[in-house]
Write a protein that holds these residues in place. Structure first.
Motif, PDB file in Angstrom:
ATOM      1  N   THR A 122       0.831  -1.212   0.000  1.00  0.00           N
ATOM      2  CA  THR A 122       0.000   0.000   0.000  1.00  0.00           C
ATOM      3  C   THR A 122       0.862   1.256   0.000  1.00  0.00           C
ATOM      4  O   THR A 122       0.614   2.192  -0.762  1.00  0.00           O
ATOM      5  N   LEU A 123       1.889   1.266   0.852  1.00  0.00           N
ATOM      6  CA  LEU A 123       2.779   2.431   0.887  1.00  0.00           C
ATOM      7  C   LEU A 123       3.527   2.598  -0.433  1.00  0.00           C
ATOM      8  O   LEU A 123       3.721   3.719  -0.910  1.00  0.00           O
ATOM      9  N   PHE A 124       3.944   1.488  -1.037  1.00  0.00           N
ATOM     10  CA  PHE A 124       4.652   1.570  -2.319  1.00  0.00           C
ATOM     11  C   PHE A 124       3.740   2.135  -3.395  1.00  0.00           C
ATOM     12  O   PHE A 124       4.154   2.993  -4.179  1.00  0.00           O
ATOM     13  N   LEU A 125       2.504   1.642  -3.447  1.00  0.00           N
ATOM     14  CA  LEU A 125       1.586   2.107  -4.483  1.00  0.00           C
ATOM     15  C   LEU A 125       1.199   3.568  -4.283  1.00  0.00           C
ATOM     16  O   LEU A 125       0.888   4.266  -5.254  1.00  0.00           O
ATOM     17  N   ARG A 126       1.223   4.034  -3.057  1.00  0.00           N
ATOM     18  CA  ARG A 126       0.951   5.449  -2.795  1.00  0.00           C
ATOM     19  C   ARG A 126       2.185   6.317  -3.001  1.00  0.00           C
ATOM     20  O   ARG A 126       2.107   7.535  -2.913  1.00  0.00           O
ATOM     21  N   GLY A 127       3.337   5.669  -3.214  1.00  0.00           N
ATOM     22  CA  GLY A 127       4.579   6.408  -3.411  1.00  0.00           C
ATOM     23  C   GLY A 127       5.190   6.918  -2.122  1.00  0.00           C
ATOM     24  O   GLY A 127       5.983   7.857  -2.135  1.00  0.00           O
ATOM     25  N   LYS A 128       4.834   6.273  -0.983  1.00  0.00           N
ATOM     26  CA  LYS A 128       5.320   6.740   0.306  1.00  0.00           C
ATOM     27  C   LYS A 128       6.267   5.761   0.986  1.00  0.00           C
ATOM     28  O   LYS A 128       6.662   5.971   2.133  1.00  0.00           O
ATOM     29  N   LEU A 129       6.652   4.674   0.309  1.00  0.00           N
ATOM     30  CA  LEU A 129       7.531   3.689   0.938  1.00  0.00           C
ATOM     31  C   LEU A 129       8.982   4.152   0.909  1.00  0.00           C
ATOM     32  O   LEU A 129       9.706   4.009   1.890  1.00  0.00           O
ATOM     33  N   PHE A 130       9.407   4.715  -0.210  1.00  0.00           N
ATOM     34  CA  PHE A 130      10.783   5.163  -0.365  1.00  0.00           C
ATOM     35  C   PHE A 130      10.831   6.684  -0.425  1.00  0.00           C
ATOM     36  O   PHE A 130       9.891   7.319  -0.888  1.00  0.00           O
ATOM     37  N   LYS A 131      11.941   7.256   0.007  1.00  0.00           N
ATOM     38  CA  LYS A 131      12.098   8.704  -0.066  1.00  0.00           C
ATOM     39  C   LYS A 131      12.183   9.176  -1.508  1.00  0.00           C
ATOM     40  O   LYS A 131      11.657  10.211  -1.864  1.00  0.00           O
ATOM     41  N   ASP A 132      12.900   8.417  -2.339  1.00  0.00           N
ATOM     42  CA  ASP A 132      13.104   8.816  -3.733  1.00  0.00           C
ATOM     43  C   ASP A 132      12.634   7.678  -4.641  1.00  0.00           C
ATOM     44  O   ASP A 132      13.409   6.789  -4.989  1.00  0.00           O
ATOM     45  N   LEU A 133      11.357   7.699  -5.019  1.00  0.00           N
ATOM     46  CA  LEU A 133      10.784   6.630  -5.841  1.00  0.00           C
ATOM     47  C   LEU A 133      11.425   6.584  -7.220  1.00  0.00           C
ATOM     48  O   LEU A 133      11.590   5.498  -7.787  1.00  0.00           O
ATOM     49  N   ASP A 134      11.819   7.726  -7.754  1.00  0.00           N
ATOM     50  CA  ASP A 134      12.475   7.741  -9.064  1.00  0.00           C
ATOM     51  C   ASP A 134      13.778   6.955  -9.037  1.00  0.00           C
ATOM     52  O   ASP A 134      14.113   6.246  -9.975  1.00  0.00           O
ATOM     53  N   LYS A 135      14.527   7.059  -7.949  1.00  0.00           N
ATOM     54  CA  LYS A 135      15.784   6.315  -7.828  1.00  0.00           C
ATOM     55  C   LYS A 135      15.519   4.817  -7.751  1.00  0.00           C
ATOM     56  O   LYS A 135      16.248   4.026  -8.351  1.00  0.00           O
ATOM     57  N   VAL A 136      14.461   4.428  -7.068  1.00  0.00           N
ATOM     58  CA  VAL A 136      14.104   3.012  -6.964  1.00  0.00           C
ATOM     59  C   VAL A 136      13.770   2.457  -8.350  1.00  0.00           C
ATOM     60  O   VAL A 136      14.269   1.393  -8.735  1.00  0.00           O
ATOM     61  N   ILE A 137      12.949   3.204  -9.071  1.00  0.00           N
ATOM     62  CA  ILE A 137      12.557   2.752 -10.410  1.00  0.00           C
ATOM     63  C   ILE A 137      13.775   2.689 -11.322  1.00  0.00           C
ATOM     64  O   ILE A 137      13.944   1.744 -12.093  1.00  0.00           O
TER      65      ILE A 137
END
Length: 74
Positions: free
Chosen positions: A10-25
Protein backbone atom coordinates in the motif's frame (compact mmCIF):
# COMPACT_ATOMS: atom_id res chain seq x y z
CA UNK A 1 3.37 -11.18 8.22
CA UNK A 2 0.70 -10.81 5.57
CA UNK A 3 -0.38 -7.50 7.12
CA UNK A 4 3.18 -6.22 6.89
CA UNK A 5 3.26 -7.23 3.22
CA UNK A 6 -0.04 -5.48 2.52
CA UNK A 7 1.11 -2.37 4.39
CA UNK A 8 4.34 -2.25 2.36
CA UNK A 9 2.49 -2.72 -0.94
CA UNK A 10 0.00 0.00 0.00
CA UNK A 11 2.78 2.43 0.89
CA UNK A 12 4.65 1.57 -2.32
CA UNK A 13 1.59 2.11 -4.48
CA UNK A 14 0.95 5.45 -2.80
CA UNK A 15 4.58 6.41 -3.41
CA UNK A 16 5.32 6.74 0.31
CA UNK A 17 7.53 3.69 0.94
CA UNK A 18 10.78 5.16 -0.36
CA UNK A 19 12.10 8.70 -0.07
CA UNK A 20 13.10 8.82 -3.73
CA UNK A 21 10.78 6.63 -5.84
CA UNK A 22 12.47 7.74 -9.06
CA UNK A 23 15.78 6.32 -7.83
CA UNK A 24 14.10 3.01 -6.96
CA UNK A 25 12.56 2.75 -10.41
CA UNK A 26 15.88 3.68 -12.06
CA UNK A 27 17.73 0.99 -10.09
CA UNK A 28 15.10 -1.64 -10.98
CA UNK A 29 15.38 -0.73 -14.68
CA UNK A 30 19.19 -0.89 -14.52
CA UNK A 31 19.03 -4.34 -12.95
CA UNK A 32 16.54 -5.59 -15.54
CA UNK A 33 18.63 -4.24 -18.41
CA UNK A 34 21.79 -5.88 -17.07
CA UNK A 35 20.00 -9.22 -16.71
CA UNK A 36 18.48 -8.98 -20.20
CA UNK A 37 21.82 -8.02 -21.78
CA UNK A 38 23.61 -10.83 -19.96
CA UNK A 39 20.95 -13.34 -21.03
CA UNK A 40 21.27 -12.31 -24.67
CA UNK A 41 25.08 -12.38 -24.48
CA UNK A 42 25.11 -15.84 -22.94
CA UNK A 43 22.65 -17.11 -25.55
CA UNK A 44 24.78 -15.65 -28.34
CA UNK A 45 27.83 -17.28 -26.74
CA UNK A 46 26.22 -20.64 -27.36
CA UNK A 47 24.51 -21.55 -24.11
CA UNK A 48 21.00 -22.96 -24.21
CA UNK A 49 18.25 -20.50 -23.32
CA UNK A 50 17.28 -22.10 -19.96
CA UNK A 51 20.89 -22.09 -18.78
CA UNK A 52 21.46 -18.53 -20.02
CA UNK A 53 18.26 -17.36 -18.30
CA UNK A 54 19.16 -19.12 -15.05
CA UNK A 55 22.71 -17.75 -15.02
CA UNK A 56 21.61 -14.20 -15.82
CA UNK A 57 18.80 -14.37 -13.25
CA UNK A 58 21.23 -15.59 -10.61
CA UNK A 59 23.62 -12.76 -11.49
CA UNK A 60 20.77 -10.26 -11.30
CA UNK A 61 19.88 -11.55 -7.86
CA UNK A 62 23.45 -11.09 -6.74
CA UNK A 63 23.42 -7.55 -8.18
CA UNK A 64 20.32 -6.37 -6.30
CA UNK A 65 21.90 -5.78 -2.87
CA UNK A 66 24.53 -3.61 -4.52
CA UNK A 67 21.94 -1.68 -6.57
CA UNK A 68 19.65 -1.05 -3.59
CA UNK A 69 22.31 -0.41 -0.95
CA UNK A 70 21.66 3.34 -0.65
CA UNK A 71 17.85 3.41 -0.80
CA UNK A 72 16.15 5.30 2.01
CA UNK A 73 12.73 4.43 3.37
CA UNK A 74 10.32 7.27 4.08
Amino acid sequence: MFDMFLNSVTLFLRGKLFKDLDKVIRQVVIGALVVAALCVALKLAGLSLPIAAAASGFTGGLLQPWLFRNLKYA
